[in-house]
Design a protein around this motif. Structure first.
Motif, PDB file in Angstrom:
ATOM      1  N   GLN A 106     -21.732  34.619   7.333  1.00 23.46           N
ATOM      2  CA  GLN A 106     -22.956  33.820   7.386  1.00 23.46           C
ATOM      3  C   GLN A 106     -23.446  33.429   5.991  1.00 23.46           C
ATOM      4  O   GLN A 106     -23.949  32.323   5.798  1.00 23.46           O
ATOM      5  CB  GLN A 106     -24.059  34.596   8.111  1.00 23.46           C
ATOM      6  CG  GLN A 106     -23.754  34.820   9.576  1.00 23.46           C
ATOM      7  CD  GLN A 106     -24.700  35.835  10.217  1.00 23.46           C
ATOM      8  OE1 GLN A 106     -25.399  36.573   9.540  1.00 23.46           O
ATOM      9  NE2 GLN A 106     -24.690  35.869  11.544  1.00 23.46           N
ATOM     10  N   SER A 107     -23.308  34.333   5.027  1.00 24.70           N
ATOM     11  CA  SER A 107     -23.785  34.095   3.653  1.00 24.70           C
ATOM     12  C   SER A 107     -22.704  34.563   2.678  1.00 24.70           C
ATOM     13  O   SER A 107     -22.815  35.647   2.085  1.00 24.70           O
ATOM     14  CB  SER A 107     -25.079  34.860   3.388  1.00 24.70           C
ATOM     15  OG  SER A 107     -26.067  34.547   4.334  1.00 24.70           O
ATOM     16  N   PRO A 108     -21.652  33.757   2.497  1.00 21.50           N
ATOM     17  CA  PRO A 108     -20.485  34.215   1.737  1.00 21.50           C
ATOM     18  C   PRO A 108     -20.780  34.619   0.292  1.00 21.50           C
ATOM     19  O   PRO A 108     -20.239  35.620  -0.185  1.00 21.50           O
ATOM     20  CB  PRO A 108     -19.528  33.026   1.774  1.00 21.50           C
ATOM     21  CG  PRO A 108     -19.974  32.193   2.903  1.00 21.50           C
ATOM     22  CD  PRO A 108     -21.436  32.428   3.061  1.00 21.50           C
ATOM     23  N   ARG A 109     -21.618  33.864  -0.402  1.00 19.90           N
ATOM     24  CA  ARG A 109     -21.863  34.201  -1.805  1.00 19.90           C
ATOM     25  C   ARG A 109     -22.641  35.508  -1.926  1.00 19.90           C
ATOM     26  O   ARG A 109     -22.347  36.335  -2.786  1.00 19.90           O
ATOM     27  CB  ARG A 109     -22.574  33.049  -2.522  1.00 19.90           C
ATOM     28  CG  ARG A 109     -21.662  31.836  -2.680  1.00 19.90           C
ATOM     29  CD  ARG A 109     -22.218  30.783  -3.568  1.00 19.90           C
ATOM     30  NE  ARG A 109     -22.088  31.174  -4.976  1.00 19.90           N
ATOM     31  CZ  ARG A 109     -21.978  30.312  -5.971  1.00 19.90           C
ATOM     32  NH1 ARG A 109     -21.979  29.007  -5.735  1.00 19.90           N
ATOM     33  NH2 ARG A 109     -21.881  30.730  -7.215  1.00 19.90           N
ATOM     34  N   GLU A 110     -23.615  35.700  -1.035  1.00 16.12           N
ATOM     35  CA  GLU A 110     -24.365  36.954  -1.053  1.00 16.12           C
ATOM     36  C   GLU A 110     -23.462  38.127  -0.651  1.00 16.12           C
ATOM     37  O   GLU A 110     -23.549  39.221  -1.219  1.00 16.12           O
ATOM     38  CB  GLU A 110     -25.562  36.876  -0.115  1.00 16.12           C
ATOM     39  CG  GLU A 110     -26.672  35.978  -0.631  1.00 16.12           C
ATOM     40  CD  GLU A 110     -27.829  35.904   0.352  1.00 16.12           C
ATOM     41  OE1 GLU A 110     -28.248  36.965   0.844  1.00 16.12           O
ATOM     42  OE2 GLU A 110     -28.288  34.777   0.617  1.00 16.12           O
ATOM     43  N   GLY A 111     -22.584  37.900   0.324  1.00 15.71           N
ATOM     44  CA  GLY A 111     -21.638  38.932   0.726  1.00 15.71           C
ATOM     45  C   GLY A 111     -20.704  39.303  -0.427  1.00 15.71           C
ATOM     46  O   GLY A 111     -20.434  40.486  -0.649  1.00 15.71           O
ATOM     47  N   ALA A 112     -20.236  38.292  -1.149  1.00 12.83           N
ATOM     48  CA  ALA A 112     -19.369  38.548  -2.302  1.00 12.83           C
ATOM     49  C   ALA A 112     -20.111  39.350  -3.367  1.00 12.83           C
ATOM     50  O   ALA A 112     -19.570  40.302  -3.938  1.00 12.83           O
ATOM     51  CB  ALA A 112     -18.873  37.224  -2.889  1.00 12.83           C
ATOM     52  N   ARG A 113     -21.357  38.998  -3.590  1.00  9.62           N
ATOM     53  CA  ARG A 113     -22.178  39.706  -4.576  1.00  9.62           C
ATOM     54  C   ARG A 113     -22.336  41.181  -4.176  1.00  9.62           C
ATOM     55  O   ARG A 113     -22.231  42.081  -5.006  1.00  9.62           O
ATOM     56  CB  ARG A 113     -23.564  39.050  -4.652  1.00  9.62           C
ATOM     57  CG  ARG A 113     -24.090  38.875  -6.054  1.00  9.62           C
ATOM     58  CD  ARG A 113     -25.385  38.078  -6.062  1.00  9.62           C
ATOM     59  NE  ARG A 113     -25.171  36.706  -5.607  1.00  9.62           N
ATOM     60  CZ  ARG A 113     -25.967  36.051  -4.783  1.00  9.62           C
ATOM     61  NH1 ARG A 113     -27.071  36.615  -4.322  1.00  9.62           N
ATOM     62  NH2 ARG A 113     -25.698  34.819  -4.431  1.00  9.62           N
ATOM     63  N   ASN A 131     -16.173  30.105  -1.624  1.00  9.81           N
ATOM     64  CA  ASN A 131     -17.445  30.744  -1.952  1.00  9.81           C
ATOM     65  C   ASN A 131     -17.248  31.978  -2.829  1.00  9.81           C
ATOM     66  O   ASN A 131     -18.004  32.210  -3.775  1.00  9.81           O
ATOM     67  CB  ASN A 131     -18.202  31.119  -0.674  1.00  9.81           C
ATOM     68  CG  ASN A 131     -18.968  29.968  -0.096  1.00  9.81           C
ATOM     69  OD1 ASN A 131     -20.082  29.681  -0.516  1.00  9.81           O
ATOM     70  ND2 ASN A 131     -18.368  29.264   0.848  1.00  9.81           N
ATOM     71  N   PHE A 132     -16.233  32.782  -2.514  1.00 10.97           N
ATOM     72  CA  PHE A 132     -15.973  33.992  -3.296  1.00 10.97           C
ATOM     73  C   PHE A 132     -15.634  33.653  -4.744  1.00 10.97           C
ATOM     74  O   PHE A 132     -16.124  34.293  -5.676  1.00 10.97           O
ATOM     75  CB  PHE A 132     -14.821  34.794  -2.680  1.00 10.97           C
ATOM     76  CG  PHE A 132     -15.180  35.563  -1.438  1.00 10.97           C
ATOM     77  CD1 PHE A 132     -16.402  35.412  -0.793  1.00 10.97           C
ATOM     78  CD2 PHE A 132     -14.276  36.455  -0.887  1.00 10.97           C
ATOM     79  CE1 PHE A 132     -16.723  36.132   0.350  1.00 10.97           C
ATOM     80  CE2 PHE A 132     -14.579  37.187   0.260  1.00 10.97           C
ATOM     81  CZ  PHE A 132     -15.802  37.024   0.869  1.00 10.97           C
ATOM     82  N   ILE A 133     -14.780  32.655  -4.933  1.00  9.94           N
ATOM     83  CA  ILE A 133     -14.389  32.262  -6.293  1.00  9.94           C
ATOM     84  C   ILE A 133     -15.584  31.700  -7.044  1.00  9.94           C
ATOM     85  O   ILE A 133     -15.790  32.011  -8.227  1.00  9.94           O
ATOM     86  CB  ILE A 133     -13.222  31.255  -6.262  1.00  9.94           C
ATOM     87  CG1 ILE A 133     -11.964  31.949  -5.733  1.00  9.94           C
ATOM     88  CG2 ILE A 133     -12.972  30.657  -7.645  1.00  9.94           C
ATOM     89  CD1 ILE A 133     -10.810  31.014  -5.429  1.00  9.94           C
ATOM     90  N   ALA A 134     -16.386  30.884  -6.365  1.00 12.29           N
ATOM     91  CA  ALA A 134     -17.581  30.330  -7.011  1.00 12.29           C
ATOM     92  C   ALA A 134     -18.521  31.446  -7.455  1.00 12.29           C
ATOM     93  O   ALA A 134     -19.043  31.432  -8.581  1.00 12.29           O
ATOM     94  CB  ALA A 134     -18.294  29.364  -6.057  1.00 12.29           C
ATOM     95  N   GLU A 135     -18.710  32.435  -6.607  1.00 11.77           N
ATOM     96  CA  GLU A 135     -19.592  33.548  -6.957  1.00 11.77           C
ATOM     97  C   GLU A 135     -18.977  34.424  -8.044  1.00 11.77           C
ATOM     98  O   GLU A 135     -19.670  34.830  -8.980  1.00 11.77           O
ATOM     99  CB  GLU A 135     -19.892  34.393  -5.710  1.00 11.77           C
ATOM    100  CG  GLU A 135     -20.941  35.453  -5.923  1.00 11.77           C
ATOM    101  CD  GLU A 135     -22.297  34.911  -6.336  1.00 11.77           C
ATOM    102  OE1 GLU A 135     -22.988  35.601  -7.120  1.00 11.77           O
ATOM    103  OE2 GLU A 135     -22.678  33.800  -5.903  1.00 11.77           O
TER     104      GLU A 135
END
Length: 194
Positions: free
Chosen positions: A17-24, A153-157
């Motif tokens: 649902q929130s890939p960048r927050e999940g990656a963080r 999203n993971f790479i961006a984060e």
């Protein structure tokens, strides 16, 4: 970080649902390197097991066709591990080349996390293969779309890139170049044997 299965499944849903927050969240867990390497190996083994289970559930003609590609679970696990490791290096080095600030350790744990989420889909696909076989391919397409969405999203984060879309284009370009190089390598290898 609570590593119970129920918590990991909740984190996986949150990440979708929130890939960048999940990656963080995954990067902040600050797992030691041996744990990250062990997790990568575990993901390769589990993925190999599920792939071979999926093949066993296919019609016999498809089993024969797929069996020639995936000869044994061990070789499949080794290949899967090598592909994930190559992906980690690509994510790290290509991202750094484009001005990113991410670390190798975080690229490694994000690849493990991505693989864990894809394993959940693999389990769903096997269940669908048993219950509603015609929908199996649909789950496969969803998995590809989810992979591209999450990895962008993971790479961006990881690297601090603002644009997920531009990162997505970079992922596609990297996949294209990698496919091109692998094709030439395979042609050279096969050509040398003929």
């Amino acid at each position: 970080m609570d590593l119970t299965l129920s918590n990991l499944l909740q984190m996986a849903r949150f990440t979708v649902q929130s890939p960048r927050e999940g990656a963080r969240m995954v990067m902040k867990a600050n797992l030691p390197m041996p744990a990250r390497w062990s997790a990568l190996a575990l993901m390769a083994v589990v993925s190999s097991f599920l792939a071979h289970l999926s093949i066993r559930l296919m019609p016999v003609a498809s089993q024969v066709e797929m069996g020639s590609v995936m000869t044994s679970p061990i070789s499949t696990a080794v290949l899967q591990g090598l592909l994930m490791l190559a992906s980690v290096y690509a994510i790290f080095w290509v991202g750094r080349w484009r001005g990113g600030m991410g670390s190798f350790a975080d690229a490694l744990i994000l690849m493990v996390w991505l693989q864990f989420i894809l394993l959940i889909l693999q389990v769903i696909q096997i269940a669908v293969q048993i219950i509603l076989p015609p929908l199996t391919d649909l789950i496969g397409f969803v998995s590809i779309g989810l992979f591209l969405w999450l990895i962008s999203n993971f790479i961006a984060e990881l690297h601090g890139f603002r644009s997920v879309f531009m990162t997505f284009l970079g992922v596609l370009a990297t996949l294209f170049v990698a496919g091109f190089v692998l094709s030439f390598a395979l042609l050279a290898l096969i050509g040398g044997r003929i």
